[in-house]
Design a protein around this motif. Structure first.
Motif: not given
Length: 441
Positions: A127-134, A168-173, A178-183, A206-212
């Motif tokens: 997925d690619m969209y706003f408010f990714p946590e939701a 910044q929102l991504a880094a915070d989230l 990561r605590r969600m096993p299906l995500i 950010l992607a490189a530092s977080e291995k994403l």
């Protein structure tokens, strides 16, 4: 006999890796993982199961992987059709998003999308969209595997004021998701024309530092290429290569406008491509050169794009279109045969979005993400080659069973944990508000 949670027996088992059709075979599943695959008679003598499914006219195969979605955009399905991409975005989609997008909007739209995808045999989406946590919370709750992209975009949206805020929102989230096993997660700069060099470099770092992985629309239209040359003096892929974004963890979506220089960049960088043929057809954006990409070894996945531009999330339909279109565009009926198309829609997609070790094929040790397609149907009878029938004939209404991590999500064509009519009832309020707002334009 060894006790397991379930045994799933089918007339045909298609593991995808290897490319083979197994007749009258079964899977033994324990704690959500495949522990054995073998002839049904052998599995039934080795294992005793609390749950047994015998699917005597079905293909059992890996769940489909939708490699590019904007899941919440189901709430804008059919809002604006038969328009060029830029008109569609500027005059309709972005104004509605600016007015309505919120965590609640994203949750509701994603619920509708997950219900549609699971019912149609898709077990994983990117997925690619706003408010990714939701979106992540909905996928986890409804039992669907997902890679959730953290959008990066320069201009102000309902989600963030600019690319720096997005990052910044991504880094915070990241730690919470990561605590969600299906995500799983990705960093998702929207497109070369909506993110400047600073934002792209921030996403890269950010992607490189977080291995994403990185997930991005690239070379979607001829207009995008012309604008890039006028603005940057180079084509978008060349710019991304110069900025150091391109590698095997970069998923380039659409890729309909590729010349020899672009193809060489694809080949040398190792990037992966998400092919969205129906959205590209509907918006007249162009066609990815699938035959050439496959010939040069560029990994290929298949996605639907969002329901506002497709207008469905039907991966069986999408892989059929991809297979047929590749033949028509290349003038070669041997291009992108049924097995290759099926692999792109399963294992190819899983590998492109970081789930290849867990899903995309039926192998001992992997998660039991699998679907059953009933071929005892006028549209798929007779069956000489079950893979051919799945790719060229079967409709998503023939998906009878869906498991994710061994958990049943669809049984005998019925949803296990959600009520479709109740979903519609909750979504209607959003639909009426969007209809009223769009009619004002």
């Amino acid at each position: 006999m060894q006790s397991v949670d379930q045994v799933i027996r089918a007339r045909w088992v298609v593991p995808v890796r290897p490319r083979i059709v197994l007749h009258d075979h079964a899977l033994a599943v324990q704690d959500g993982r495949i522990v054995a695959i073998g002839p049904a008679a052998e599995i039934l003598t080795r294992y005793t199961a609390a749950s047994m499914a015998h699917l005597d006219q079905h293909v059992l195969m890996p769940g489909l992987v939708n490699a590019h979605t904007h899941a919440a955009m189901t709430l804008m399905r059919g809002l604006a059709d038969d328009l060029p991409l830029i008109t569609w975005l500027n005059a309709h989609i972005w104004p509605v998003e600016g007015r309505f997008v919120s965590p609640e909007f994203v949750a509701m739209g994603t619920e509708l999308a997950v219900a549609e995808m699971l019912r149609g045999g898709t077990t994983t989406f990117n997925d690619m969209y706003f408010f990714p946590e939701a979106a992540a919370e909905v996928a986890q709750r409804m039992g669907m595997r997902a890679t959730i992209g953290h959008v990066v975009i320069d201009f102000p949206t309902a989600y963030a004021a600019n690319a720096d805020v997005c990052l910044q929102l991504a880094a915070d989230l990241l730690p919470r998701l990561r605590r969600m096993p299906l995500i799983h997660q990705s960093i998702a700069p929207h497109a070369p024309y909506t993110v400047g060099d600073a934002g792209l470099c921030g996403a890269r770092d950010l992607a490189a530092s977080e291995k994403l992985p990185l997930h991005m629309h690239v070379h979607e239209t001829a207009h995008e290429i012309d604008e890039a040359i006028a603005r940057d003096g180079m084509r978008p892929l060349a710019r991304l290569a110069r900025l150091g974004l391109l590698n095997q963890h970069f998923l380039a979506v659409h890729m309909t406008q590729l010349n020899e220089e672009d193809l060489a960049i694809c080949r040398n960088s190792g990037l992966q491509v998400a092919h969205c043929p129906e959205s590209n057809l509907k918006l007249a954006s162009g066609m990815a050169p699938v035959a050439t990409l496959r010939k040069q070894g560029t990994p290929l996945a298949i996605g639907t794009d969002g329901a506002a531009s497709n207008n469905d999330l039907d991966m069986l339909g999408e892989l059929r279109t991809a297979a047929l279109l590749a033949k028509g565009v290349s003038g070669d009926p041997t291009v992108f045969p049924a097995w290759e198309a099926l692999e792109a829609a399963t294992l190819g997609g899983a590998e492109a979005i970081g789930w290849g070790a867990e899903t995309g094929s039926l192998e001992p040790g992997k998660a039991a993400d699998c679907i059953a397609i009933d071929l005892d149907h006028p549209a798929t009878f007779p069956v000489y080659d079950p893979v051919s029938q799945v790719v060229y004939c079967a409709g998503r209404d023939q998906v009878s069973h869906v498991w994710v991590n061994g958990n049943p999500r669809v049984v005998e064509g019925r949803a296990v944990d959600w009520d479709t009519q109740e979903l519609f009832a909750r979504a209607r309020g959003w639909v009426e508000r969007i209809r009223e707002k769009d009619s004002e334009r």
